[in-house]
Enzyme design. Structure first.
Site, PDB file in Angstrom:
ATOM      1  N   MET A  53      52.188   6.555  -0.343  1.00 50.77           N
ATOM      2  CA  MET A  53      52.348   7.766   0.338  1.00 50.77           C
ATOM      3  C   MET A  53      52.492   7.893   1.729  1.00 50.77           C
ATOM      4  SD  MET A  53      49.723  10.912  -0.037  1.00 50.77           S
ATOM      5  CE  MET A  53      48.157  10.306   0.516  1.00 50.77           C
TER       6      MET A  53
ATOM      7  N   GLY B 185      44.175   1.733   8.875  1.00 51.15           N
ATOM      8  CA  GLY B 185      42.732   1.560   8.239  1.00 51.15           C
ATOM      9  C   GLY B 185      42.388   2.773   7.498  1.00 51.15           C
ATOM     10  N   SER B 186      41.253   3.236   7.705  1.00 48.61           N
ATOM     11  CA  SER B 186      40.663   4.221   7.054  1.00 48.61           C
ATOM     12  C   SER B 186      39.278   4.719   7.474  1.00 48.61           C
ATOM     13  CB  SER B 186      40.522   4.007   5.731  1.00 48.61           C
ATOM     14  OG  SER B 186      39.678   4.944   5.086  1.00 48.61           O
TER      15      SER B 186
ATOM     16  N   TYR C  30      36.454  -1.790   0.015  1.00 52.03           N
ATOM     17  CA  TYR C  30      37.444  -1.115   0.953  1.00 52.03           C
ATOM     18  C   TYR C  30      37.339  -1.121   2.486  1.00 52.03           C
ATOM     19  CZ  TYR C  30      41.575   1.728   1.855  1.00 52.03           C
ATOM     20  OH  TYR C  30      42.646   2.386   2.458  1.00 52.03           O
TER      21      TYR C  30
ATOM     22  N   THR D  63      42.104   9.482   8.534  1.00 52.93           N
ATOM     23  CA  THR D  63      41.167  10.352   7.716  1.00 52.93           C
ATOM     24  C   THR D  63      41.793  10.455   6.235  1.00 52.93           C
ATOM     25  OG1 THR D  63      39.735  12.076   7.668  1.00 52.93           O
ATOM     26  CG2 THR D  63      41.691  12.609   8.198  1.00 52.93           C
ATOM     27  N   ASN D  64      41.236  11.345   5.452  1.00 56.16           N
ATOM     28  CA  ASN D  64      41.388  11.556   4.010  1.00 56.16           C
ATOM     29  C   ASN D  64      42.938  12.214   4.180  1.00 56.16           C
ATOM     30  OD1 ASN D  64      38.804  10.880   3.834  1.00 56.16           O
ATOM     31  ND2 ASN D  64      38.604  11.865   1.820  1.00 56.16           N
ATOM     32  N   LEU D  65      44.060  11.749   3.533  1.00 59.87           N
ATOM     33  CA  LEU D  65      45.257  12.052   3.406  1.00 59.87           C
ATOM     34  C   LEU D  65      45.930  12.958   2.239  1.00 59.87           C
ATOM     35  CD1 LEU D  65      46.807   8.655   5.119  1.00 59.87           C
ATOM     36  CD2 LEU D  65      46.102  10.768   6.301  1.00 59.87           C
TER      37      LEU D  65
ATOM     38  N   HIS E 289      42.312  10.602  -5.155  1.00 61.05           N
ATOM     39  CA  HIS E 289      41.465  11.380  -4.386  1.00 61.05           C
ATOM     40  C   HIS E 289      41.188  12.868  -4.694  1.00 61.05           C
ATOM     41  CE1 HIS E 289      42.686   7.971  -1.856  1.00 61.05           C
ATOM     42  NE2 HIS E 289      41.712   7.983  -1.290  1.00 61.05           N
TER      43      HIS E 289
HETATM   44  O1  GFB Z   1      38.786  11.875  -2.225  1.00 60.88           O
HETATM   45  P1  GFB Z   1      37.731  11.091  -2.752  1.00 60.88           P
HETATM   46  O2  GFB Z   1      37.812  10.471  -4.056  1.00 60.88           O
HETATM   47  O3  GFB Z   1      37.127  10.002  -1.805  1.00 60.88           O
HETATM   48  O4  GFB Z   1      36.233  12.090  -3.007  1.00 60.88           O
HETATM   49  P2  GFB Z   1      36.034   9.789  -0.592  1.00 60.88           P
HETATM   50  C1  GFB Z   1      35.618  12.920  -2.111  1.00 60.88           C
HETATM   51  C2  GFB Z   1      34.655  13.721  -2.542  1.00 60.88           C
HETATM   52  O5  GFB Z   1      35.346  14.982  -3.384  1.00 60.88           O
HETATM   53  C3  GFB Z   1      33.697  13.168  -3.345  1.00 60.88           C
HETATM   54  C4  GFB Z   1      34.479  14.830  -4.745  1.00 60.88           C
HETATM   55  O6  GFB Z   1      32.400  13.885  -3.034  1.00 60.88           O
HETATM   56  C5  GFB Z   1      34.018  13.399  -4.841  1.00 60.88           C
HETATM   57  O7  GFB Z   1      32.801  13.298  -5.716  1.00 60.88           O
HETATM   58  N1  GFB Z   1      35.343  15.195  -5.689  1.00 60.88           N
HETATM   59  C6  GFB Z   1      35.189  16.512  -6.324  1.00 60.88           C
HETATM   60  C7  GFB Z   1      36.264  14.507  -6.467  1.00 60.88           C
HETATM   61  N2  GFB Z   1      35.926  16.535  -7.573  1.00 60.88           N
HETATM   62  C8  GFB Z   1      36.760  15.336  -7.513  1.00 60.88           C
HETATM   63  C9  GFB Z   1      37.732  14.909  -8.396  1.00 60.88           C
HETATM   64  O8  GFB Z   1      38.231  15.480  -9.275  1.00 60.88           O
HETATM   65  N3  GFB Z   1      38.352  13.677  -7.939  1.00 60.88           N
HETATM   66  C10 GFB Z   1      37.913  12.979  -6.774  1.00 60.88           C
HETATM   67  N4  GFB Z   1      38.349  11.729  -6.516  1.00 60.88           N
HETATM   68  N5  GFB Z   1      36.783  13.248  -6.308  1.00 60.88           N
HETATM   69  C11 GFB Z   1      37.561   7.696  -0.346  1.00 60.88           C
HETATM   70  C12 GFB Z   1      37.120   6.134  -0.341  1.00 60.88           C
HETATM   71  O9  GFB Z   1      36.386   8.204  -0.453  1.00 60.88           O
HETATM   72  O10 GFB Z   1      38.309   8.056   0.749  1.00 60.88           O
HETATM   73  C13 GFB Z   1      38.264   5.569   0.056  1.00 60.88           C
HETATM   74  O11 GFB Z   1      36.625   5.989  -1.777  1.00 60.88           O
HETATM   75  C14 GFB Z   1      39.316   6.110   1.158  1.00 60.88           C
HETATM   76  O12 GFB Z   1      37.934   4.026   0.263  1.00 60.88           O
HETATM   77  C15 GFB Z   1      39.213   7.411   0.932  1.00 60.88           C
HETATM   78  O13 GFB Z   1      38.636   5.785   2.509  1.00 60.88           O
HETATM   79  C16 GFB Z   1      40.114   8.316   2.239  1.00 60.88           C
HETATM   80  O14 GFB Z   1      36.567  10.560   0.582  1.00 60.88           O
HETATM   81  O15 GFB Z   1      34.565  10.005  -1.038  1.00 60.88           O
END
Ligand code: GFB
Length: 312
Positions: free
Chosen positions: A22, A113-114, A143, A171-173, A186
């Protein structure tokens, strides 16, 4: 005031490592405007985890500049359940590329990075100097450790060999080219897909992982690419630079926004057997702004664009 460029991309040979991802895809789109000679290579030809393959590729191509966007990435569940892959693959990719870039005399390297590099309980918004001041969030520490090592590699090669290697912390993308697989994605693409499918099937509810209370900051990947190209041109220093929108939203609010965007009118159910992860992760973007970049599109705008292009 925007600082004057210290590195001119025009006419330079530029390798985007990870162009099928991405972030790499967005960088390729953005760099097309810069008048540089873009080079890319697929995993079938060069496996970035293999040092000899990376060294041979860089010795033959000798780019002037590298955008290091290649990485093993995933959402909270993928990070939490596949720690070895996230630590090993990311450390190998970074070490191989950064070391070989030094060997062949690459003039500029930008490492991506992140914001998960920061301590779980970092002050909010998180300033760059919060790095390594406390314990990491357990769901993504593997990670994070790899990404911290990437920043440190850039710093070490700058200190010891004078390499102009810099690091940006997105940040989160979200945006074009995202992963919509519900197990490894994500939150934003996961919710878009769930809401879309729930609308089509006439489902009564949509399941959101965790409590809905964590806060996250979201940046469209094309804005990230624009900021990173800007940093490549104007920034040359040891400290990494946060790249974010500067705005945050709870996961519950995000789910509501997604449902409104998609047109799903059912209810939300929070599955608290799934992890919340870090409670808050808002970047302090004052350094980025002081370097002359402040173009993040509003989340509602980016979300609508993303939904239309992925499911429209
Ligand atoms: O985006 P996400 O998977 O990663 O989850 P992080 C963010 C929040 O959304 C968490 C909630 O609190 C999840 O529990 N969430 C709610 C969900 N519904 C969903 C769903 O259906 N799917 C997912 N995936 N989450 C990541 C890191 O952390 O962020 C990586 O694990 C990286 O290393 C990335 O840094 C940018 O924001 O928690």
């Amino acid at each position: 005031m925007t600082p004057s460029p210290v590195f001119n991309l025009s006419g330079k040979k530029v390798w985007v490592a990870g162009h099928r991802g991405m972030v790499g895809g967005a960088l390729v789109r953005r760099l097309a405007e810069e008048g540089c000679d873009l080079v890319t290579v697929g995993r079938d030809q060069v496996d970035l985890v293999r040092q000899s393959a990376v060294e041979a590729w860089l010795a033959s191509e000798k780019p002037d500049c590298i955008f290091l966007a290649a990485a093993k990435v995933g959402g909270i569940q993928a990070n939490n359940t596949r720690p070895a892959e996230f630590l090993y693959e990311n450390m190998m990719i970074e070490a191989n590329i950064i070391h070989a870039a030094h060997q062949v005399g690459v003039k500029k390297l930008v490492f991506l990075g992140s914001t998960c590099i920061y301590p779980k309980m970092a002050p909010q918004p998180i300033p760059e100097h919060a790095l390594l001041t406390g314990p990491l969030e357990p769901t993504n520490e593997w990670y994070a450790i790899a990404k911290i090592a990437g920043i440190k590699l850039c710093q070490a090669y700058r200190r010891q060999y004078g390499c102009d290697f810099i690091a940006a912390q997105p940040t989160n993308l979200y945006g074009p080219g995202d992963n919509y697989d519900l197990e490894s994605s994500h939150v934003l693409p996961a919710l878009l897909r769930k809401a879309h499918e729930a609308k089509l099937s006439g489902a009564a509810e949509l399941v959101v992982w965790g409590s809905g209370s964590p806060r996250r900051e979201f940046l469209h990947v094309d804005d990230l690419a624009d900021a990173v190209v800007h940093l490549a041109k104007v920034y040359s220093d040891e400290e990494h630079v946060n790249v974010g929108s500067g705005s945050e939203i709870t996961i519950k609010e995000l789910a509501e926004l997604v449902c409104a965007t998609v047109g799903f009118q059912g209810s939300l159910r929070f599955d608290v057997s799934k992890p919340d992860g870090t409670p808050r992760k808002l970047s302090d973007v004052s350094k980025l702004h002081s370097l002359g970049w402040n173009q993040a599109r509003p989340l509602q705008v980016g979300l609508t664009q993303t939904y239309q292009s992925a499911f429209g």
